[in-house]
Design a protein around this motif. Structure first.
Motif, mmCIF file in Angstrom:
data_model
loop_
_atom_site.group_PDB
_atom_site.id
_atom_site.type_symbol
_atom_site.label_atom_id
_atom_site.label_comp_id
_atom_site.label_asym_id
_atom_site.label_seq_id
_atom_site.Cartn_x
_atom_site.Cartn_y
_atom_site.Cartn_z
ATOM 1 N N ALA A 104 0.883 -1.205 0.001
ATOM 2 C CA ALA A 104 -0.070 -0.015 -0.102
ATOM 3 C C ALA A 104 1.191 1.162 0.040
ATOM 4 C CB ALA A 104 -0.939 -0.151 1.157
ATOM 5 N N PRO A 105 0.581 2.587 -0.309
ATOM 6 C CA PRO A 105 1.219 3.654 -0.534
ATOM 7 C C PRO A 105 1.878 3.910 0.601
ATOM 8 C CG PRO A 105 -0.876 3.712 -1.725
ATOM 9 C CD PRO A 105 -0.908 2.515 -1.202
ATOM 10 N N ILE A 108 4.746 1.542 1.239
ATOM 11 C CA ILE A 108 5.878 1.818 0.113
ATOM 12 C C ILE A 108 6.980 2.849 0.530
ATOM 13 C CG2 ILE A 108 6.251 2.295 -2.225
ATOM 14 C CD1 ILE A 108 5.671 -0.469 -1.913
ATOM 15 N N GLU A 109 6.260 4.109 0.902
ATOM 16 C CA GLU A 109 6.894 5.145 1.198
ATOM 17 C C GLU A 109 8.116 4.940 2.362
ATOM 18 O OE1 GLU A 109 7.437 8.135 -0.372
ATOM 19 O OE2 GLU A 109 6.270 7.388 -1.969
ATOM 20 N N LYS A 129 2.980 0.434 -5.950
ATOM 21 C CA LYS A 129 2.200 0.800 -4.795
ATOM 22 C C LYS A 129 0.676 0.051 -5.576
ATOM 23 C CE LYS A 129 3.809 5.229 -3.666
ATOM 24 N NZ LYS A 129 3.816 6.861 -3.639
ATOM 25 N N GLU A 131 -3.379 -0.208 -4.126
ATOM 26 C CA GLU A 131 -4.475 0.137 -3.027
ATOM 27 C C GLU A 131 -5.218 -1.148 -2.443
ATOM 28 O OE1 GLU A 131 -5.001 3.209 -1.889
ATOM 29 O OE2 GLU A 131 -3.946 4.441 -3.510
ATOM 30 N N ASP A 157 -2.912 2.557 6.727
ATOM 31 C CA ASP A 157 -2.769 2.096 5.355
ATOM 32 C C ASP A 157 -2.452 0.410 5.337
ATOM 33 O OD1 ASP A 157 -3.269 2.317 2.526
ATOM 34 O OD2 ASP A 157 -1.366 3.188 2.197
ATOM 35 N N LEU A 286 1.560 12.462 1.957
ATOM 36 C CA LEU A 286 0.516 11.637 1.316
ATOM 37 C C LEU A 286 -1.006 11.805 1.308
ATOM 38 C CD1 LEU A 286 2.238 8.042 1.447
ATOM 39 C CD2 LEU A 286 2.647 9.514 -0.038
#
Length: 450
Positions: A104-105, A108-109, A129, A131, A157, A286
């Motif tokens: 998920a975003p 990943i960050e 990424k 969702e 997330d 984000l």
């Protein structure tokens, strides 16, 4: 289609999670985590400079050498969320696999930042990424698919990934609570879990986090912790000295509540500590959280100490520092404050709010005890246990088994003692140890279909 599961890490402890699922010739790896307690018991260990084999020998990261016994190719590495016990070994192990890291975003960050700080290995896996609610094909057969289901946990997330095979779905259930009124995001997607349990050949296997399986009832919502926190801060609204708060840096929902309530009681919130700046700053970028435009976030020690000096000059009664150190970590802000190593001076009667529980592990318990003693020696008043767990209790586990109706159940995220309550619970649902209830250890294989 052959389906087998390698239980690589997190099946003898809470930490260093790693599991691999093989469907035919395609393998999906879930999590690559760190066992932080195995690092904390050593002085001045800098994991980013260490070799993976040394960390494996230390018991700090999963021993993934069992992967050489799996026939097939790794098609994806899937961390479920951004806690270090799930992503902390990615920078040490992921480069061994010619596969993208898919998550998920927000996760990943965090992985991107961790990989950037790695000094020993060059991790250049693609970062993809995806969702919650989306799917992607795995391998070339067209028969295997990866799906993300949204869950609620003590970090935003989070997902439970699902590998769909012709033999049924494999659901990786780490980590979650059943929250229907969270603070920053959508409720857990129980509707989708129920659908997966009744689609095609149903659920072949369910791998489940057993952390709170021995606790009765259900885990309260994050909104419960938010109300408790609000009541606590309102009760000390008139105090004209210092109030300091600490919580899990990764718990952005809790941090956002602290920021809001600080303003409600007429104090300026400020976030202090490297991890506090990392998680909250990433969440804000984000658009997971809408912090005030002028909210200060400072991670570097010199910036933190300058902020403490400003607070002392302008008056402690005007600020609410939100700091790292809820577990008594030796180098965290609150621990340094307790040792008198910062410009912030604690006075008799100052309040320290712990919006977190101590992780029930000897290293953490000892550090937290020491931190609280140091704070009390300076006259601080402690408000603690303002928290709800991120893990399912007994009734949540029953609900998940009812929703998924899995053919096989595999307890995870604990040691043998921690597995016992879940084994008892699953046995009451008709599962039998050695038949369809698989208690295993690190480094084992479980053959589900041949």
């Amino acid at each position: 289609m052959e389906v087998e599961i390698a239980t690589i890490g997190g099946y003898e402890e809470v930490g260093r999670q790693m599991t691999a699922v093989r469907a035919g010739n395609d393998i999906v790896v879930f999590d690559m985590g760190l066992n932080l307690s195995q690092v904390l018991i050593h002085d001045n260990v800098e994991t980013e400079k260490m070799h993976s084999l040394d960390l494996i020998d230390m018991g700090a990261i999963p021993d993934d050498r069992i992967m050489s016994d799996m026939e097939g190719d790794v098609q994806a590495i899937v961390p479920t969320h951004g806690h270090l016990d799930h992503i902390g070994a990615i920078s040490k192990l992921a480069h061994r696999y010619d596969a993208p890291i898919v998550s998920a975003p927000f996760t990943i960050e965090l992985v991107k930042q961790q990989v950037k700080s790695e000094n020993k290995f060059n991790v250049d896996n693609d970062l993809v990424k995806m969702e919650a609610g989306e799917t992607m094909s795995i391998g070339d057969s067209g028969n295997v698919e990866l799906e993300f289901v949204h869950v609620t946990h003590s970090i935003i997330d989070a997902i439970n990934p699902v590998v769909h095979t012709p033999e049924g779905a494999v659901v990786y259930g780490l980590d979650k609570r059943m929250d229907h009124s969270p603070v920053l995001e959508d409720p857990i997607d129980m509707k989708r879990f129920r659908e997966i349990g009744r689609e095609g050949n149903g659920v072949l296997a369910y791998i489940e986090d057993c952390t709170n399986a021995g606790r009765k009832g259900r885990t309260p919502s994050e909104s419960h912790a938010r109300n408790h926190l609000k009541d606590t801060l309102m009760s000390i609204e008139d105090y004209d000295g210092g109030i300091v708060a600490t919580t899990f840096s990764s718990h952005v929902s809790r941090v956002s509540s602290l920021v809001e309530f600080a303003q409600d009681i007429g104090r300026e919130p400020v976030l202090l500590g490297r991890s506090m700046e990392k998680y909250s700053g990433t969440a804000e970028r984000l658009d997971f959280v809408d912090f005030p435009d002028d909210l200060g976030m400072y991670g570097h020690r010199k910036s933190v100490d300058r902020t403490f000096k400003r607070i002392m000059q302008e008056g402690k009664e005007k600020y609410l520092p939100i700091v790292t150190g809820h577990q008594g970590e030796p180098r965290a802000m609150l621990t340094r404050m307790g040792r008198g190593e910062t410009p912030y001076e604690l006075d008799d009667g100052d309040k320290v709010v712990f919006s977190a529980r101590v992780i029930p592990e000897p290293t953490n318990e000892g550090q937290r005890y020491q931190s609280e003693r140091l704070l009390k020696m300076q006259g601080a008043r402690i408000y603690d246990d303002i928290h709800v767990s991120g893990h399912l209790r007994e009734e949540g586990h029953y609900q998940m088994l009812d929703a998924l109706e899995p053919q096989h159940v595999i307890p995870a995220h604990q040691d043998m003692k921690g597995f016992a309550p879940y084994v008892d619970l699953a046995s009451r649902k008709g599962y039998k140890l050695g038949r369809d209830l698989h208690v295993t250890q690190n480094g084992n294989m479980i053959q589900l279909t041949e």
